[in-house]
Write a protein that holds these residues in place. Structure first.
Motif, PDB file in Angstrom:
ATOM      1  N   GLY A  81       8.604   7.712 -17.151  1.00 17.33           N
ATOM      2  CA  GLY A  81       9.238   8.218 -15.938  1.00 17.33           C
ATOM      3  C   GLY A  81       8.390   9.071 -15.028  1.00 17.33           C
ATOM      4  O   GLY A  81       8.897   9.677 -14.089  1.00 17.33           O
ATOM      5  N   GLU A  82       7.085   9.123 -15.250  1.00 15.89           N
ATOM      6  CA  GLU A  82       6.233   9.979 -14.422  1.00 15.89           C
ATOM      7  C   GLU A  82       5.628   9.206 -13.257  1.00 15.89           C
ATOM      8  O   GLU A  82       5.162   8.080 -13.420  1.00 15.89           O
ATOM      9  N   ASP A  83       5.635   9.817 -12.080  1.00 17.81           N
ATOM     10  CA  ASP A  83       4.978   9.280 -10.893  1.00 17.81           C
ATOM     11  C   ASP A  83       3.495   9.622 -11.047  1.00 17.81           C
ATOM     12  O   ASP A  83       3.115  10.796 -11.019  1.00 17.81           O
ATOM     13  N   VAL A  84       2.643   8.593 -11.228  1.00 23.80           N
ATOM     14  CA  VAL A  84       1.224   8.836 -11.498  1.00 23.80           C
ATOM     15  C   VAL A  84       0.316   8.561 -10.304  1.00 23.80           C
ATOM     16  O   VAL A  84      -0.897   8.672 -10.414  1.00 23.80           O
ATOM     17  N   GLY A  85       0.892   8.211  -9.176  1.00 21.67           N
ATOM     18  CA  GLY A  85       0.081   7.962  -7.993  1.00 21.67           C
ATOM     19  C   GLY A  85       0.625   6.811  -7.185  1.00 21.67           C
ATOM     20  O   GLY A  85       1.778   6.400  -7.354  1.00 21.67           O
ATOM     21  N   LYS A  86      -0.241   6.293  -6.302  1.00 19.84           N
ATOM     22  CA  LYS A  86       0.172   5.223  -5.391  1.00 19.84           C
ATOM     23  C   LYS A  86      -0.838   4.091  -5.399  1.00 19.84           C
ATOM     24  O   LYS A  86      -2.024   4.307  -5.652  1.00 19.84           O
ATOM     25  N   ILE A  87      -0.349   2.912  -5.070  1.00 20.79           N
ATOM     26  CA  ILE A  87      -1.236   1.758  -4.936  1.00 20.79           C
ATOM     27  C   ILE A  87      -2.043   1.945  -3.654  1.00 20.79           C
ATOM     28  O   ILE A  87      -1.486   2.193  -2.583  1.00 20.79           O
TER      29      ILE A  87
ATOM     30  N   ASP B  11       0.849  -1.193   0.000  1.00 21.67           N
ATOM     31  CA  ASP B  11       0.000   0.000   0.000  1.00 21.67           C
ATOM     32  C   ASP B  11       0.885   1.244   0.000  1.00 21.67           C
ATOM     33  O   ASP B  11       1.938   1.267   0.626  1.00 21.67           O
ATOM     34  N   ASP B  12       0.450   2.246  -0.706  1.00 23.49           N
ATOM     35  CA  ASP B  12       1.145   3.531  -0.814  1.00 23.49           C
ATOM     36  C   ASP B  12       2.455   3.460  -1.589  1.00 23.49           C
ATOM     37  O   ASP B  12       3.259   4.389  -1.536  1.00 23.49           O
TER      38      ASP B  12
ATOM     39  N   CYS C  39       9.334   1.005  -5.830  1.00 23.43           N
ATOM     40  CA  CYS C  39       8.161   1.478  -6.563  1.00 23.43           C
ATOM     41  C   CYS C  39       7.679   0.367  -7.485  1.00 23.43           C
ATOM     42  O   CYS C  39       8.340  -0.644  -7.660  1.00 23.43           O
ATOM     43  N   PHE C  40       6.509   0.575  -8.067  1.00 22.62           N
ATOM     44  CA  PHE C  40       6.037  -0.272  -9.148  1.00 22.62           C
ATOM     45  C   PHE C  40       6.275   0.479 -10.443  1.00 22.62           C
ATOM     46  O   PHE C  40       6.137   1.702 -10.509  1.00 22.62           O
ATOM     47  N   ARG C  41       6.628  -0.243 -11.464  1.00 21.83           N
ATOM     48  CA  ARG C  41       6.757   0.314 -12.806  1.00 21.83           C
ATOM     49  C   ARG C  41       5.668  -0.302 -13.671  1.00 21.83           C
ATOM     50  O   ARG C  41       5.333  -1.471 -13.521  1.00 21.83           O
ATOM     51  N   VAL C  42       5.113   0.524 -14.542  1.00 21.05           N
ATOM     52  CA  VAL C  42       4.100   0.047 -15.472  1.00 21.05           C
ATOM     53  C   VAL C  42       4.527   0.470 -16.871  1.00 21.05           C
ATOM     54  O   VAL C  42       4.958   1.613 -17.079  1.00 21.05           O
TER      55      VAL C  42
ATOM     56  N   VAL D  38      -5.099  -1.278  -7.426  1.00 19.17           N
ATOM     57  CA  VAL D  38      -5.814  -0.014  -7.581  1.00 19.17           C
ATOM     58  C   VAL D  38      -4.818   1.124  -7.407  1.00 19.17           C
ATOM     59  O   VAL D  38      -4.177   1.247  -6.366  1.00 19.17           O
ATOM     60  N   LEU D  39      -4.690   1.925  -8.448  1.00 18.73           N
ATOM     61  CA  LEU D  39      -3.847   3.114  -8.440  1.00 18.73           C
ATOM     62  C   LEU D  39      -4.719   4.298  -8.051  1.00 18.73           C
ATOM     63  O   LEU D  39      -5.777   4.522  -8.650  1.00 18.73           O
ATOM     64  N   SER D  40      -4.305   5.039  -7.059  1.00 14.57           N
ATOM     65  CA  SER D  40      -5.003   6.244  -6.643  1.00 14.57           C
ATOM     66  C   SER D  40      -4.192   7.438  -7.130  1.00 14.57           C
ATOM     67  O   SER D  40      -2.996   7.541  -6.850  1.00 14.57           O
ATOM     68  N   SER D  41      -4.848   8.320  -7.867  1.00 16.72           N
ATOM     69  CA  SER D  41      -4.146   9.488  -8.395  1.00 16.72           C
ATOM     70  C   SER D  41      -4.999  10.735  -8.248  1.00 16.72           C
ATOM     71  O   SER D  41      -6.222  10.665  -8.185  1.00 16.72           O
ATOM     72  N   GLY D  42      -4.319  11.869  -8.220  1.00 20.48           N
ATOM     73  CA  GLY D  42      -5.022  13.141  -8.085  1.00 20.48           C
ATOM     74  C   GLY D  42      -5.577  13.301  -6.688  1.00 20.48           C
ATOM     75  O   GLY D  42      -5.250  12.549  -5.774  1.00 20.48           O
ATOM     76  N   GLY D  43      -6.426  14.260  -6.524  1.00 17.29           N
ATOM     77  CA  GLY D  43      -7.049  14.487  -5.228  1.00 17.29           C
ATOM     78  C   GLY D  43      -6.062  14.996  -4.192  1.00 17.29           C
ATOM     79  O   GLY D  43      -4.885  15.230  -4.460  1.00 17.29           O
ATOM     80  N   PHE D  44      -6.568  15.146  -2.991  1.00 18.43           N
ATOM     81  CA  PHE D  44      -5.752  15.642  -1.894  1.00 18.43           C
ATOM     82  C   PHE D  44      -6.161  14.910  -0.626  1.00 18.43           C
ATOM     83  O   PHE D  44      -7.333  14.938  -0.242  1.00 18.43           O
ATOM     84  N   LEU D  45      -5.223  14.238   0.021  1.00 18.85           N
ATOM     85  CA  LEU D  45      -5.467  13.470   1.238  1.00 18.85           C
ATOM     86  C   LEU D  45      -6.625  12.481   1.075  1.00 18.85           C
ATOM     87  O   LEU D  45      -7.450  12.315   1.970  1.00 18.85           O
TER      88      LEU D  45
END
Length: 155
Positions: free
Chosen positions: A48-54, A39-40, A99-102, A70-77
């Protein structure tokens, strides 16, 4: 546990996530890990872009396999996040960078409308699951002979 020298991504026989890196870390990883320890973990695209966290790892309870992350991206907290399902076999765990790479460009993930926390997709819907795997250019995990034979189907 001795470090693992990995020169190319390796994946499980069942179409699991690949693993690259030295394999040095805490606990029994990287071949067997607690799902909660992932998680996270940030996700880095092929450009090479960081698009979020698991945020979750989803299990196919009947088959005993990981269905998708499940990738969580955008938003705040956690508010306003867009969630994206990524087939487990489309991810590569990089133990050196933690990290995970896709293998997909960031723009492709951003163009995917994703879903929100109140409207989860159902991997049991093979139409949705097949289109998800196709989007990531991966073979669905349930299409292997072993899985089909245990379900009572034919190839």
């Amino acid at each position: 546990m001795a470090p693992v020298d990995v020169t190319s991504p390796r994946s499980g026989a069942q179409g699991g996530a690949g693993i690259v890196g030295s394999g040095v870390g805490e606990g029994p990883g990287p071949d067997v890990m607690a799902a909660s320890s992932l998680d996270d973990t940030k996700v880095i695209t092929s450009d090479g872009e960081d698009v979020g966290k698991i945020s979750e790892i989803m299990l196919d309870v009947r088959s005993g396999r990981v269905a998708y992350a499940v990738l969580s991206s955008g938003g705040f907290l956690g508010i306003g996040d867009t969630l994206h399902a990524i087939p487990w076999n489309a991810l590569t765990l990089d133990t050196d960078e933690k990290c995970f790479r896709v293998d997909i460009a960031a723009e492709r993930i951003k163009d995917d409308p994703g879903f929100d926390k109140d409207h989860w997709p159902a991997m049991a819907d093979t139409t949705w699951g097949s289109s998800l795997h196709e989007y990531y250019n991966r073979k669905p995990y349930w299409s292997t002979a072993d899985y089909i034979s245990r379900k009572g189907g034919d190839l």
